[in-house]
Design an enzyme around this catalytic site. Structure first.
Site, PDB file in Angstrom:
ATOM      1  N   LYS A   1      16.711  28.651  -1.027  1.00  0.00           N
ATOM      2  CA  LYS A   1      17.493  28.121  -0.305  1.00  0.00           C
ATOM      3  C   LYS A   1      18.359  29.096   0.854  1.00  0.00           C
ATOM      4  CE  LYS A   1      21.932  26.385  -1.770  1.00  0.00           C
ATOM      5  NZ  LYS A   1      23.044  27.099  -0.793  1.00  0.00           N
ATOM      6  N   ASN A   2      18.959  30.314   0.003  1.00  0.00           N
ATOM      7  CA  ASN A   2      20.034  31.186   0.342  1.00  0.00           C
ATOM      8  C   ASN A   2      19.157  31.996   1.470  1.00  0.00           C
ATOM      9  OD1 ASN A   2      21.800  29.466  -0.464  1.00  0.00           O
ATOM     10  ND2 ASN A   2      22.700  30.999  -1.868  1.00  0.00           N
TER      11      ASN A   2
ATOM     12  N   CYS B   1      36.053  24.868   0.792  1.00  0.00           N
ATOM     13  CA  CYS B   1      35.198  23.928  -0.064  1.00  0.00           C
ATOM     14  C   CYS B   1      35.433  24.001  -1.531  1.00  0.00           C
ATOM     15  CB  CYS B   1      33.616  24.358   0.075  1.00  0.00           C
ATOM     16  SG  CYS B   1      33.165  26.000  -0.545  1.00  0.00           S
TER      17      CYS B   1
ATOM     18  N   ARG C   1      37.216  30.434   0.781  1.00  0.00           N
ATOM     19  CA  ARG C   1      35.990  31.219   1.655  1.00  0.00           C
ATOM     20  C   ARG C   1      36.547  31.240   3.075  1.00  0.00           C
ATOM     21  NH1 ARG C   1      30.821  27.820  -0.230  1.00  0.00           N
ATOM     22  NH2 ARG C   1      29.797  29.903   0.188  1.00  0.00           N
TER      23      ARG C   1
ATOM     24  N   ASP D   1      26.355  32.725  -8.473  1.00  0.00           N
ATOM     25  CA  ASP D   1      25.402  31.405  -8.471  1.00  0.00           C
ATOM     26  C   ASP D   1      24.982  30.971  -9.696  1.00  0.00           C
ATOM     27  OD1 ASP D   1      26.377  31.201  -5.937  1.00  0.00           O
ATOM     28  OD2 ASP D   1      24.406  31.670  -5.037  1.00  0.00           O
TER      29      ASP D   1
ATOM     30  N   ARG E   1      21.214  19.111  -2.582  1.00  0.00           N
ATOM     31  CA  ARG E   1      21.417  20.195  -1.754  1.00  0.00           C
ATOM     32  C   ARG E   1      20.728  21.572  -1.859  1.00  0.00           C
ATOM     33  NH1 ARG E   1      27.591  21.107   0.081  1.00  0.00           N
ATOM     34  NH2 ARG E   1      26.371  22.561   1.424  1.00  0.00           N
TER      35      ARG E   1
HETATM   36  C1  EPZ Z   1      26.699  33.268  -0.221  1.00  0.00           C
HETATM   37  O1  EPZ Z   1      28.065  32.537   0.371  1.00  0.00           O
HETATM   38  C2  EPZ Z   1      25.881  31.985  -0.608  1.00  0.00           C
HETATM   39  N1  EPZ Z   1      25.631  31.085   0.431  1.00  0.00           N
HETATM   40  C3  EPZ Z   1      26.791  31.491  -1.959  1.00  0.00           C
HETATM   41  O2  EPZ Z   1      25.858  30.366  -2.643  1.00  0.00           O
HETATM   42  C4  EPZ Z   1      26.971  32.660  -2.993  1.00  0.00           C
HETATM   43  O3  EPZ Z   1      27.743  31.914  -4.155  1.00  0.00           O
HETATM   44  C5  EPZ Z   1      27.741  33.560  -2.210  1.00  0.00           C
HETATM   45  O4  EPZ Z   1      26.996  34.156  -1.026  1.00  0.00           O
HETATM   46  C6  EPZ Z   1      27.995  34.941  -3.184  1.00  0.00           C
HETATM   47  O5  EPZ Z   1      26.824  35.517  -3.682  1.00  0.00           O
HETATM   48  C7  EPZ Z   1      24.638  31.289   1.123  1.00  0.00           C
HETATM   49  O6  EPZ Z   1      23.804  32.195   0.958  1.00  0.00           O
HETATM   50  C8  EPZ Z   1      24.214  30.117   1.883  1.00  0.00           C
HETATM   51  P1  EPZ Z   1      30.233  35.533   0.512  1.00  0.00           P
HETATM   52  P2  EPZ Z   1      29.001  33.253   1.378  1.00  0.00           P
HETATM   53  O7  EPZ Z   1      30.500  35.734   2.154  1.00  0.00           O
HETATM   54  O8  EPZ Z   1      28.290  34.017   2.360  1.00  0.00           O
HETATM   55  C9  EPZ Z   1      35.018  36.536   0.401  1.00  0.00           C
HETATM   56  C10 EPZ Z   1      25.082  28.455  -3.570  1.00  0.00           C
HETATM   57  O9  EPZ Z   1      25.679  27.804  -4.550  1.00  0.00           O
HETATM   58  N2  EPZ Z   1      34.892  36.613   2.253  1.00  0.00           N
HETATM   59  O10 EPZ Z   1      29.216  36.968   0.012  1.00  0.00           O
HETATM   60  O11 EPZ Z   1      29.982  32.347   2.001  1.00  0.00           O
HETATM   61  C11 EPZ Z   1      34.869  35.103   0.000  1.00  0.00           C
HETATM   62  O12 EPZ Z   1      35.926  34.431  -0.043  1.00  0.00           O
HETATM   63  C12 EPZ Z   1      26.227  29.005  -2.568  1.00  0.00           C
HETATM   64  O13 EPZ Z   1      24.026  28.668  -3.043  1.00  0.00           O
HETATM   65  C13 EPZ Z   1      36.118  36.868   2.639  1.00  0.00           C
HETATM   66  O14 EPZ Z   1      37.223  37.283   2.274  1.00  0.00           O
HETATM   67  O15 EPZ Z   1      29.721  34.337   0.138  1.00  0.00           O
HETATM   68  C14 EPZ Z   1      34.317  35.405  -1.395  1.00  0.00           C
HETATM   69  O16 EPZ Z   1      35.512  35.364  -2.102  1.00  0.00           O
HETATM   70  C15 EPZ Z   1      27.617  28.985  -2.890  1.00  0.00           C
HETATM   71  N3  EPZ Z   1      35.987  36.884   4.081  1.00  0.00           N
HETATM   72  C16 EPZ Z   1      33.499  36.561  -1.175  1.00  0.00           C
HETATM   73  O17 EPZ Z   1      34.130  37.138   0.125  1.00  0.00           O
HETATM   74  C17 EPZ Z   1      34.993  36.452   4.867  1.00  0.00           C
HETATM   75  O18 EPZ Z   1      34.900  36.672   6.046  1.00  0.00           O
HETATM   76  C18 EPZ Z   1      32.090  36.708  -1.215  1.00  0.00           C
HETATM   77  O19 EPZ Z   1      31.880  35.691  -0.194  1.00  0.00           O
HETATM   78  C19 EPZ Z   1      33.755  36.030   3.850  1.00  0.00           C
HETATM   79  C20 EPZ Z   1      33.856  36.008   2.734  1.00  0.00           C
END
Ligand code: EPZ
Length: 431
Positions: A22-23, A126, A131, A317, A409
């Site tokens: 998916k990701n 969410c 996030r 995840d 999803r």
């Molecule tokens: C991706 O989300 C995945 N989604 C998530 O999978 C996964 O849990 C996550 O990466 C971490 O591995 C997809 O690939 C579609 P991040 P993403 O930006 O990109 C902080 C699932 O169940 N952050 O790596 O949104 C954030 O709050 C999903 O399949 C900032 O502070 O995650 C978090 O604490 C859920 N500022 C950390 O970084 C930003 O601008 C990592 O988030 C962006 C993120």
């Protein structure tokens, strides 16, 4: 609303084909915005998130043709998508759609790079945490974008002549921000260097696809990505990599119920940390020619302590799924969640099945119990929901999971894949 009923206590035995990730599929679909040519993606999983993203992309002008579905009750529905964004007809990604799936925010980089402007709704919080998207915006600003926030929308404009390559240093590892900047850099002028990039295999998959489209990407799999942008990208054919989180999920299920399952097509290197932890709990894990074989017969589940981390560390995840398994361990385990502050929604639901879990801030202490007992429970987010499936399969009696749209999803044919391996699981559809 559909529910899932599970009668627990049966071991899992057989073969489970692993679907496309998916990701990876989501950002690969978004890559279609970068070219007028046709992008063909193979092995696209049939998931609610994919269908929602398609709606968003169609709104921007992407035309989609899907090759005929395979006949018969195939478990592995991987489809071939042909996407063509000959013309971008709408530069706005509206709140109604973006708020339903965060990854749709990643259209920002490609729209901006190709069209010089874009208006994309802020995704909002969410179930798993606040996030924010600050890293995405800082990265795009480094490429020259001017960004304003107005009425819940990000309004981005490229400088005259378009985005230009730059050095982007992320203060924190973010999968989404890396995707957004990588996609934009592919159409920016000159070289972009992304430092402290996320190293998840899904980023590598997108980078490989972009390379085939003409933007040279070096450093795939490392935390420094070098992207040579092009004025124009070409179409290509790319196959979505196997879903390592799906593979890890089924592996945890086998470790929890006992049994012997081959995860067909799974690649151990993509999820090594989780399989190492599984081995510590006492499961036997072997890489085979066709995938990964997971066996647990008779022996108890040993407790472990882990922290979630960006790749190559233990993935957030798979945290909920591991917690379901450790609920049945012979002793006390500790899980610290370092990626998302609120990703413990499954704890209360696992407790309804008899799990003994104490939460202190970002740390869960799990005291293993002898048995879990079926109960009605509520799915809260994708991975939390599937942890309830694992607990239900390993427990005694009936578990009914409500709100299973969360599962749809991200898991393709979940009930079918499990029931073929001996699970007593069915979907109760409400008319
Ligand atoms: C991706 O989300 C995945 N989604 C998530 O999978 C996964 O849990 C996550 O990466 C971490 O591995 C997809 O690939 C579609 P991040 P993403 O930006 O990109 C902080 C699932 O169940 N952050 O790596 O949104 C954030 O709050 C999903 O399949 C900032 O502070 O995650 C978090 O604490 C859920 N500022 C950390 O970084 C930003 O601008 C990592 O988030 C962006 C993120």
């Amino acid at each position: 609303m559909d529910r899932i009923r599970i009668t627990g206590g049966r071991p899992l035995n057989g073969t489970i084909p692993i679907s496309g990730a998916k990701n990876a599929a989501l950002p690969l679909l978004i890559s279609s915005l970068l070219t007028e040519d046709r992008l063909t993606l193979k092995n696209v999983p049939n998931l609610a998130d994919v269908n929602l993203l398609v709606r968003i992309l169609r709104n921007h002008g992407v035309d989609l043709a899907v090759d005929g579905k395979r006949p018969g009750p195939a478990m592995h529905l991987g489809e071939t998508f042909h996407l063509t964004a000959r013309e971008i007809v709408d530069l706005t990604a509206p709140y109604e759609l973006v708020s339903r799936m965060r990854a749709s925010f990643w259209v920002l980089g490609p729209l901006l790079a190709r069209m010089g402007q874009a208006k994309v709704s802020l995704p909002g919080g969410c179930a798993i945490g606040t996030r924010p998207v600050d890293l995405h915006l800082t990265g795009l600003k480094a490429l020259g974008a001017e960004i304003d926030i107005d009425a819940g929308y990000v309004i981005a404009k490229a400088p005259k002549g378009g985005l230009r390559g730059a050095r982007v240093v992320f203060p924190k590892v973010s999968v989404g921000a890396t995707h957004n900047v990588l996609l934009a850099a592919a159409l920016a002028k000159g070289e972009t260097v992304i430092e402290n990039a996320a190293r998840e295999p899904e980023i590598g998959d997108v980078a490989m696809c972009l390379s085939k489209m003409g933007a040279k990407v070096e450093g795939i799999g490392t935390s420094t990505l070098r992207v040579q942008g092009r004025d124009r990208l070409e179409g290509t054919v790319h196959t979505v990599l196997p879903d390592r989180i799906e593979a890890g999920t089924f592996a945890m299920a086998v470790a929890a119920t006992g049994g012997d399952v081959t995860l067909e097509g799974a690649r151990i290197a993509d999820v090594q940390s989780a399989f190492d932890v599984l081995a510590q709990t006492g499961a036997q894990v072997t890489a085979t020619d066709s995938g990964i074989r997971v066996v647990r017969n008779g022996n108890g589940i040993a407790p472990v302590s882990i922290e979630t981390e960006p790749f190559p560390g233990f993935p957030t995840d798979l945290q909920a799924q591991l917690m379901a398994l450790l609920s049945l361990a012979d002793g006390t385990s500790v899980i610290r969640e370092t990626i998302f502050e609120n990703r413990f929604m499954h704890v209360q639901e696992l407790a309804r099945l008899g799990a003994d879990i104490q939460l202190h801030g970002d740390t869960a202490t799990i005291r293993g119990v002898k048995t879990l007992k079926g109960a009605p429970v509520m799915a809260t987010d994708l991975r939390a929901s599937v942890s309830l499936v694992i607990a239900g399969l390993a427990g005694e009696g009936d578990t009914v999971i409500n709100r299973v749209y969360h599962l749809d999803r991200g898991f393709e044919q979940l009930e079918q894949k499990l029931s073929r391996c001996g699970a007593d699981i069915e979907r109760l559809t409400s008319g």
